[in-house]
Motif scaffolding. Structure first.
Motif, PDB file in Angstrom:
ATOM      1  N   VAL A 155       0.828  -1.231  -0.002  1.00 25.38           N
ATOM      2  CA  VAL A 155       0.362   0.224   0.328  1.00 25.38           C
ATOM      3  C   VAL A 155       0.774   1.417   0.003  1.00 25.38           C
ATOM      4  CG1 VAL A 155      -2.011  -1.094   1.304  1.00 25.38           C
ATOM      5  CG2 VAL A 155       0.196   0.165   2.387  1.00 25.38           C
ATOM      6  N   GLY A 156       0.302   2.073  -0.501  1.00 28.23           N
ATOM      7  CA  GLY A 156       1.036   3.264  -0.887  1.00 28.23           C
ATOM      8  C   GLY A 156       1.954   3.722  -1.586  1.00 28.23           C
ATOM      9  N   ALA A 157       2.419   3.256  -2.793  1.00 24.85           N
ATOM     10  CA  ALA A 157       3.371   2.865  -3.494  1.00 24.85           C
ATOM     11  C   ALA A 157       3.494   3.453  -4.555  1.00 24.85           C
ATOM     12  CB  ALA A 157       3.573   1.265  -3.634  1.00 24.85           C
ATOM     13  N   THR A 158       2.783   4.592  -4.018  1.00 22.51           N
ATOM     14  CA  THR A 158       2.405   6.004  -5.379  1.00 22.51           C
ATOM     15  C   THR A 158       4.125   6.261  -6.310  1.00 22.51           C
ATOM     16  OG1 THR A 158       3.065   7.627  -3.820  1.00 22.51           O
ATOM     17  CG2 THR A 158       1.024   7.106  -4.523  1.00 22.51           C
ATOM     18  N   GLY A 159       4.969   6.365  -5.952  1.00 19.09           N
ATOM     19  CA  GLY A 159       6.623   6.066  -6.740  1.00 19.09           C
ATOM     20  C   GLY A 159       7.054   5.607  -7.018  1.00 19.09           C
ATOM     21  N   GLY A 160       6.254   3.826  -6.756  1.00 19.87           N
ATOM     22  CA  GLY A 160       7.125   2.127  -7.279  1.00 19.87           C
ATOM     23  C   GLY A 160       6.865   1.511  -6.850  1.00 19.87           C
ATOM     24  N   LEU A 161       8.079   0.416  -7.252  1.00 20.56           N
ATOM     25  CA  LEU A 161       8.055  -0.322  -6.937  1.00 20.56           C
ATOM     26  C   LEU A 161       9.654  -1.536  -6.700  1.00 20.56           C
ATOM     27  CD1 LEU A 161       6.810  -2.667  -5.233  1.00 20.56           C
ATOM     28  CD2 LEU A 161       6.465  -4.124  -7.381  1.00 20.56           C
ATOM     29  N   LEU A 162      10.821  -1.748  -5.738  1.00 15.17           N
ATOM     30  CA  LEU A 162      11.397  -2.104  -6.139  1.00 15.17           C
ATOM     31  C   LEU A 162      11.201  -3.146  -6.085  1.00 15.17           C
ATOM     32  CD1 LEU A 162      15.159  -0.686  -4.677  1.00 15.17           C
ATOM     33  CD2 LEU A 162      14.325  -3.289  -3.885  1.00 15.17           C
ATOM     34  N   SER A 163      11.762  -3.943  -6.387  1.00 19.15           N
ATOM     35  CA  SER A 163      11.529  -6.378  -6.198  1.00 19.15           C
ATOM     36  C   SER A 163      12.928  -6.833  -5.961  1.00 19.15           C
ATOM     37  CB  SER A 163      10.768  -6.680  -7.256  1.00 19.15           C
ATOM     38  OG  SER A 163       9.825  -5.623  -7.301  1.00 19.15           O
ATOM     39  N   LEU A 164      13.317  -7.885  -5.215  1.00 23.96           N
ATOM     40  CA  LEU A 164      14.009  -8.134  -5.583  1.00 23.96           C
ATOM     41  C   LEU A 164      13.722  -9.520  -5.920  1.00 23.96           C
ATOM     42  CD1 LEU A 164      15.055  -5.809  -2.775  1.00 23.96           C
ATOM     43  CD2 LEU A 164      17.356  -7.361  -2.928  1.00 23.96           C
ATOM     44  N   THR A 165      14.971 -10.694  -6.192  1.00 26.56           N
ATOM     45  CA  THR A 165      14.938 -11.037  -6.840  1.00 26.56           C
ATOM     46  C   THR A 165      15.753 -12.679  -6.127  1.00 26.56           C
ATOM     47  OG1 THR A 165      13.037 -11.650  -8.322  1.00 26.56           O
ATOM     48  CG2 THR A 165      14.317 -13.452  -8.412  1.00 26.56           C
ATOM     49  N   LEU A 166      16.111 -13.545  -5.612  1.00 23.09           N
ATOM     50  CA  LEU A 166      16.421 -14.191  -5.095  1.00 23.09           C
ATOM     51  C   LEU A 166      17.226 -15.211  -5.896  1.00 23.09           C
ATOM     52  CD1 LEU A 166      16.105 -14.613  -1.221  1.00 23.09           C
ATOM     53  CD2 LEU A 166      17.902 -12.969  -2.586  1.00 23.09           C
ATOM     54  N   ASP A 167      18.421 -15.892  -5.733  1.00 25.42           N
ATOM     55  CA  ASP A 167      19.048 -16.695  -7.130  1.00 25.42           C
ATOM     56  C   ASP A 167      18.062 -18.313  -6.037  1.00 25.42           C
ATOM     57  OD1 ASP A 167      20.673 -18.186  -9.025  1.00 25.42           O
ATOM     58  OD2 ASP A 167      22.270 -18.112  -7.313  1.00 25.42           O
ATOM     59  N   ASP A 168      18.359 -19.033  -7.196  1.00 20.91           N
ATOM     60  CA  ASP A 168      17.541 -20.315  -7.431  1.00 20.91           C
ATOM     61  C   ASP A 168      18.499 -21.032  -6.566  1.00 20.91           C
ATOM     62  OD1 ASP A 168      14.644 -19.977  -7.526  1.00 20.91           O
ATOM     63  OD2 ASP A 168      15.334 -20.850  -9.725  1.00 20.91           O
ATOM     64  N   PRO A 169      18.900 -21.694  -5.447  1.00 23.95           N
ATOM     65  CA  PRO A 169      19.519 -23.337  -5.727  1.00 23.95           C
ATOM     66  C   PRO A 169      20.519 -23.488  -7.021  1.00 23.95           C
ATOM     67  CG  PRO A 169      17.808 -23.263  -4.229  1.00 23.95           C
ATOM     68  CD  PRO A 169      17.779 -22.281  -4.870  1.00 23.95           C
ATOM     69  N   ARG A 170      21.389 -23.676  -6.554  1.00 21.30           N
ATOM     70  CA  ARG A 170      21.909 -24.744  -8.158  1.00 21.30           C
ATOM     71  C   ARG A 170      21.814 -25.996  -7.895  1.00 21.30           C
ATOM     72  NH1 ARG A 170      24.958 -20.409  -5.905  1.00 21.30           N
ATOM     73  NH2 ARG A 170      25.289 -18.855  -7.440  1.00 21.30           N
ATOM     74  N   PRO A 171      21.903 -26.137  -8.837  1.00 18.79           N
ATOM     75  CA  PRO A 171      21.482 -28.395  -9.221  1.00 18.79           C
ATOM     76  C   PRO A 171      22.605 -29.116  -8.732  1.00 18.79           C
ATOM     77  CG  PRO A 171      21.498 -27.079 -11.408  1.00 18.79           C
ATOM     78  CD  PRO A 171      21.847 -25.955 -10.563  1.00 18.79           C
ATOM     79  N   GLU A 172      23.987 -28.278  -8.678  1.00 16.27           N
ATOM     80  CA  GLU A 172      24.591 -29.303  -8.574  1.00 16.27           C
ATOM     81  C   GLU A 172      25.454 -28.992  -7.026  1.00 16.27           C
ATOM     82  OE1 GLU A 172      26.002 -31.869  -9.962  1.00 16.27           O
ATOM     83  OE2 GLU A 172      24.269 -31.562 -11.646  1.00 16.27           O
ATOM     84  N   SER A 173      25.651 -29.827  -5.891  1.00 17.64           N
ATOM     85  CA  SER A 173      26.351 -29.270  -5.327  1.00 17.64           C
ATOM     86  C   SER A 173      27.462 -28.378  -4.822  1.00 17.64           C
ATOM     87  CB  SER A 173      26.400 -30.147  -4.079  1.00 17.64           C
ATOM     88  OG  SER A 173      27.770 -30.947  -4.448  1.00 17.64           O
ATOM     89  N   GLY A 174      27.886 -27.712  -3.985  1.00 18.69           N
ATOM     90  CA  GLY A 174      29.043 -26.595  -3.818  1.00 18.69           C
ATOM     91  C   GLY A 174      28.990 -25.559  -3.233  1.00 18.69           C
ATOM     92  N   ALA A 175      30.011 -24.483  -2.956  1.00 17.25           N
ATOM     93  CA  ALA A 175      30.691 -23.514  -2.166  1.00 17.25           C
ATOM     94  C   ALA A 175      30.769 -22.603  -2.485  1.00 17.25           C
ATOM     95  CB  ALA A 175      31.029 -24.351  -0.853  1.00 17.25           C
ATOM     96  N   LEU A 176      30.770 -20.879  -2.434  1.00 12.60           N
ATOM     97  CA  LEU A 176      31.205 -20.032  -2.445  1.00 12.60           C
ATOM     98  C   LEU A 176      31.684 -18.969  -1.578  1.00 12.60           C
ATOM     99  CD1 LEU A 176      31.726 -18.010  -5.126  1.00 12.60           C
ATOM    100  CD2 LEU A 176      29.282 -17.567  -4.090  1.00 12.60           C
ATOM    101  N   VAL A 177      32.660 -19.061  -2.034  1.00 13.98           N
ATOM    102  CA  VAL A 177      33.600 -18.113  -0.220  1.00 13.98           C
ATOM    103  C   VAL A 177      33.806 -16.593  -0.729  1.00 13.98           C
ATOM    104  CG1 VAL A 177      34.990 -18.211   1.431  1.00 13.98           C
ATOM    105  CG2 VAL A 177      34.342 -20.360   1.138  1.00 13.98           C
ATOM    106  N   ASN A 178      33.402 -14.951  -0.329  1.00 12.92           N
ATOM    107  CA  ASN A 178      33.693 -14.773  -0.557  1.00 12.92           C
ATOM    108  C   ASN A 178      34.864 -13.869   0.929  1.00 12.92           C
ATOM    109  OD1 ASN A 178      32.971 -14.455  -3.389  1.00 12.92           O
ATOM    110  ND2 ASN A 178      31.259 -13.224  -2.919  1.00 12.92           N
ATOM    111  N   LEU A 179      35.648 -13.560   0.867  1.00  9.67           N
ATOM    112  CA  LEU A 179      36.506 -12.053   1.896  1.00  9.67           C
ATOM    113  C   LEU A 179      36.545 -10.962   0.874  1.00  9.67           C
ATOM    114  CD1 LEU A 179      39.452 -15.588   1.800  1.00  9.67           C
ATOM    115  CD2 LEU A 179      36.626 -15.362   3.773  1.00  9.67           C
TER     116      LEU A 179
END
Length: 747
Positions: A139-163
Motif C-alpha cells: 500500500v502507498g507505493a505511489t512512487g513505484g516498486l523495488l523488487s528483489l529476486t533471490l537466486d535459485d539453489p543450484r542443481p549441483e552441490s557446491g560452495a562459494l566463499v567471498n573474503l
C-alpha cells in the motif's frame, strides 16, 4: 559511438530464400534486461551485481537507474540512515518486495535496505518507477516498486566463499553452500552466512552485521514450482548525526558525535548505536492446473525488534507520564543534583503475516486474473529510558522494559507507549486482451482497505484509536509491438497512501497534549500516466518514457525530533503536479563491453499553499522538495574473460529542502570504479575472482540528500499576514571514499 551501427547482417542462401542472421553482443553489464511490460521498468541483474562491492545494499545498487536518487551515510551501506527517492517521491512512497513478500515498515512504510538479502544471493533487482503490478501486496507505493529476486539453489552441490577487506577496517566473510538436487526428492537448497564489520568512516563508532539467507526449491511438471525463502539479519549500527546548513558550513564532515564520554553530555557515540534483529519468510508457489489455468500464491511471515536510541537527560522530580504528574521522585542511578544522563529508547517490535493469491485463466484473446490479498501485523512502539554507567555505556542497548527506568510505583517511565494492529485487505481483477497479434490492452481494478486499531497506554484523554479507509484503484494500459525490436506503451494508473501510524496518537510534553492524534487526515491519492518507447536490439537497447502525476493530499516523508529521538513522520503538502522524462541506453560495441547511460528530467510543482499554524505559507508554484530537476548516470563494463572492470558515475541536481524553496543543497556527482581478474584456469577450473572496488572515488565533500524536510527555513509572512517562524532542515552528509578488495572462490 552511441549512434553507431549496432549489428551486421550476413546473407545466406537457404532453399532459394534469404536467411538474415543478426550478430550482436549480449549484455555483460546486466543493466538493461529486456522488458515487455506496458510501463516503465528498469533492472539490474547478477552480471552487474557481481562486479560491485559485495557490501552494497539494494538502494546503492540501483543508483544508476533512471529516477533513482540515493542518499547514503556510509560507503558500505550498513547504516540505517539512508534514503531512496524516485521521480521526487520519497522512500515511504516506494513499495519493496523480496521474493514477492513486502519489506516496508507496516506502520511508517519506509524500508531498510541494510536488512535485505546479501548481494551474492540476489539474481535481479527490478525498479518500476511508476505504477506497481496489480497483484503487488503493498500500500502507498505511489512512487513505484523495488523488487528483489533471490537466486535459485543450484542443481549441483557446491560452495562459494567471498573474503573482503577494505578502508575503515572493513572486514567481511561470506559463505554459501548449495545442496544440489537431493536424491529423488527433486528438492534443492542453499544456505549462506555473512559477517560484516566496519568502523564509521567519520566520527567514532563501528557497524556490525550478521546475515543468513536460505532457500528451498522444488520444481516439477510443466513449470510448477514451490519454494521457501528465509532471510535473517542481526545488526548493530551507528547513527550519523545530520547537520543543518549552518552546522555543515561550520563543521563540515567534523559534525559528529563525541568520541569520549563527558559526564552530563548526551552526544557520546555509544548512545546512538541501533541494534536490530529481523527474520523474513516467503513461500511463493506457482501451479499450472491445466493448459489454461494457473494458480499463484505467496505467503509470508515476518518478525522484527530493534531500538533507535539517543542520549538525553532526566530529572528525579517534575516528571509526567502522559498528562499525569508524578508526585514521587524517580530513582535515577548516577544522578547529580537530581539530573542524570540516560539512554532514550525508541523501540519497535513488529509481527506481520499475510498472503496474496491469484488465479489466471487464458481464454482465447483474454487472459483473466482474479486475486485476494490479506495482511495483518502488530506494531508495538515504546519510548522509554535506560540508565548508563559512569563511562557512558548503556546498561541495556535494546531498550527492554525489564531493565528500563520506572516510576516510584513501578510503572514504565515512557514518553510514548502504544500498540497498533494493522489489517490490509485487497482484491483485484484484470483482463489482458490481445486485440491483434501486435496490439494488447490491459484493464484492471484493485480495491484496498486499511484498518488500524490502536491503544495509547499513557494516561491522558486518548485511549483507543481507530482508522478505517478504502480506496478504489482502476488502471489501464496499451502495448503495441511495432516489430520484433520496437515497442510502444501507454498506461494510466491510480494509487493511494493512508497517513502513517504516527499521526493517530497524541503527543505529550510537560503534562500537556502538544500534538493531537487524528483520524481525519485524508489519504494521498494520485493519478499517473506514462507514454513510452523501447528498442531492444542485438547491440543497442534503449527506452524513453514520459510521465505525468497529479496528487491530492500529497504526503511527504520527513523526520522529526521527538524528545531527542528521530521519528519518521509525514507532512500533507496538498495538491502537486509532476511530469518529466526518463531514458536509458545500453550500447555493446564489442564482446564483453557495455556502455550504459540513463537520465531524468523532472518538473514537480506544488499547486496549493501550505497551512501552518492557522495561516498559509505562499508555496503555490514552488518546486517540490527533494525533487532534482536533472539526474544523469553513466556506467561502463569490460570483461574479456580474464580481466574485468566497471565504472559508475552519477550526477544529481539541486534539491530544495523546504516547501518555500528558501534553502537547498547543490548538485553533486559520485564515481565508483572496479577492476578485477578472473583466476579460473590458473590454479584449477573452479571460478575464482579477485577484484578491487573504489567507492565514491572522487570523495566530494557534499550534502547528499534531505533528511528533515521543513516548511520554511526563513521567517516568512503568511497569506493572512502572520509571521511564520523558520526552522532549519537537516541533511545527509555524503559518504567518503572507500576501497574494498574481494577474493571470491567457488568449490
Amino acid at each position: 559511438m552511441l549512434l553507431g551501427s549496432p549489428a551486421w547482417a550476413a546473407d545466406a542462401e537457404n532453399d532459394g530464400g534469404t536467411d538474415i542472421q543478426v550478430i550482436g553482443h549480449p549484455d555483460p553489464e546486466g543493466l538493461l534486461p529486456d522488458q515487455t511490460a506496458p510501463k516503465a521498468v528498469s533492472a539490474i541483474s547478477a552480471d552487474f551485481i557481481t562486479k560491485q562491492a559485495p557490501t552494497l545494499n539494494a538502494y546503492q545498487l540501483v543508483n544508476l537507474l533512471p529516477g533513482a536518487n540515493v542518499s547514503t551515510s556510509d560507503p558500505y551501506g550498513l547504516s540505517a540512515t539512508s534514503s531512496l527517492t524516485m521521480r521526487g517521491m520519497g522512500q515511504d512512497a516506494i513499495g519493496v518486495l523480496m521474493e514477492g513478500a513486502p519489506q516496508n515498515d507496516i506502520g511508517y512504510y519506509v524500508a531498510y535496505p541494510s536488512q535485505f538479502a546479501d548481494a551474492e544471493n540476489v539474481r535481479q533487482v527490478t525498479l518500476a518507477q511508476g505504477s506497481v503490478d496489480i497483484d503487488s501486496p503493498v500500500v502507498g507505493a505511489t512512487g513505484g516498486l523495488l523488487s528483489l529476486t533471490l537466486d535459485d539453489p543450484r542443481p549441483e552441490s557446491g560452495a562459494l566463499v567471498n573474503l573482503s577487506a577494505g578502508s575503515y577496517d572493513e572486514r567481511r566473510v561470506f559463505v554459501r553452500l548449495d545442496s544440489g538436487t537431493i536424491g529423488a526428492t527433486g528438492l534443492k537448497a542453499f544456505v549462506s552466512y555473512s559477517n560484516n564489520r566496519a568502523d564509521n568512516w567519520r566520527g567514532a563508532g563501528y557497524d556490525k552485521r550478521q546475515h543468513v539467507d536460505a532457500k528451498l526449491l522444488r520444481e516439477w511438471g510443466d513449470g510448477n514450482r514451490a519454494s521457501i525463502a528465509v532471510s535473517y539479519n542481526d545488526a548493530s549500527t551507528s547513527s550519523y548525526p545530520s547537520p543543518t546548513l549552518a552546522d555543515w558550513n561550520a563543521s563540515g564532515r567534523g559534525f559528529n558525535y563525541d568520541r569520549r564520554y563527558t559526564p552530563g553530555s548526551t552526544s557520546y557515540w555509544r548512545l546512538y548505536r541501533s541494534p536490530f534483529r529481523n527474520i523474513y519468510f516467503a513461500a511463493p508457489v506457482h501451479l499450472k492446473l491445466n493448459d489454461r489455468l494457473t494458480f499463484d500464491s505467496t505467503a509470508y511471515l515476518q518478525f522484527g525488534h530493534g531500538n533507535s536510541p539517543y542520549g538525553t537527560q532526566l530529572t528525579t522530580t517534575g516528571n509526567y507520564l502522559g498528562t499525569e504528574e508524578l508526585t514521587q521522585a524517580v530513582s535515577l542511578p548516577g544522578a547529580v543534583d537530581g539530573v542524570a544522563t540516560v539512554l532514550g529508547n525508541w523501540t519497535g517490535k513488529q509481527v506481520r503475516m499475510g498472503d496474496v493469491s491469484k488465479l489466471t485463466l487464458r481464454a482465447g484473446a483474454h487472459t483473466l486474473t482474479a486475486g485476494l490479498w490479506f495482511d495483518r501485523g502488530t506494531d508495538r512502539v515504546t519510548q522509554s529510558y535506560t540508565s548508563i554507567d559512569d563511562r557512558g555505556r548503556p546498561v541495556d542497548t535494546w531498550g527492554y522494559q525489564d531493565k528500563a527506568i520506572r516510576t516510584a510505583d513501578g510503572r514504565l517511565l515512557a514518553y510514548e507507549n502504544f500498540r497498533t494492529v494493522i489489517v490490509n485487505k485487497g482484491f483485484f481483477v484484470a483482463d489482458s486482451i490481445a486485440l491483434t497479434p501486435r496490439l494488447g490492452l490491459d484493464l484492471g481494478f484493485k480495491g484496498v482497505s486499511v484498518l488500524r486499531n490502536g491503544r495509547n497506554y499513557l494516561p491522558g484523554p486518548q485511549s483507543r484509536v481507530r482508522f478505517d479507509s478504502f480506496a478504489a484503484l482502476p488502471r489501464a494500459a496499451v502495448h503495441f509491438q511495432l516489430d520484433d525490436r520496437q515497442q510502444l506503451f501507454a498506461n494510466i494508473a491510480t494509487s493511494f497512501r493512508a497517513p502513517s501510524e504516527f499521526t493517530l496518537y497524541d503527543g505529550y510534553y510537560g503534562g500537556e497534549v502538544v500534538s493531537r492524534g487524528t483520524t481525519a487526515l485524508k489519504n494521498e491519492y494520485s493519478v499517473s500516466q506514462e507514454l513510452g518507447y523501447r528498442y531492444i536490439g542485438p547491440s543497442l537497447s534503449f527506452s524513453l518514457t514520459a510521465f505525468h502525476y497529479h496528487f491530492r493530499n500529497r504526503q511527504v516523508a520527513t523526520v522529526i525530533d521527538n524528545g531527542g529521538a528521530l521519528v519518521n513522520s509525514t507532512i500533507n503538502a496538498g495538491s502537486q503536479t509532476s511530469y518529466g522524462l526518463d531514458g536509458e541506453i545500453d550500447y555493446r560495441p564489442a564482446k564483453g563491453m557495455s556502455i550504459y547511460v540513463s537520465g531524468e528530467y523532472l518538473h514537480a510543482r506544488l499547486n496549493d499553499d501550505l497551512p501552518v499554524d492557522g495561516d498559509y505559507l505562499p508555496t503555490r508554484g514552488k518546486r517540490a522538495v527533494a525533487s532534482p530537476k536533472f539526474q544523469f548516470a553513466l556506467g561502463t563494463t569490460y570483461d574479456d574473460g580474464r580481466l574485468f572492470g566497471s565504472t559508475a558515475l552519477k550526477y544529481v541536481g539541486r534539491q530544495y529542502s523546504t516547501f518555500m524553496n528558501d534553502e537547498s543543497i547543490k548538485g553533486y556527482a559520485t564515481l565508483d570504479l572496479a577492476i578485477g581478474v578472473h583466476l579460473a584456469g590458473l590454479i584449477d577450473a573452479q571460478r575464482m575472482d579477485l577484484r578491487l572496488n573504489a567507492i565514491n572515488v572522487t570523495n566530494p565533500r557534499v550534502l547528499s540528500g534531505v533528511q528533515t524536510i521543513g516548511s520554511n527555513a526563513l521567517d516568512t509572512v503568511g497569506r493572512n499576514g502572520t509571521v511564520i517562524a523558520g526552522a532549519a532542515p537537516t541533511y545527509y552528509i555524503g559518504s567518503g571514499r572507500a576501497f574494498v578488495a574481494t577474493l571470491s572462490r567457488a568449490f
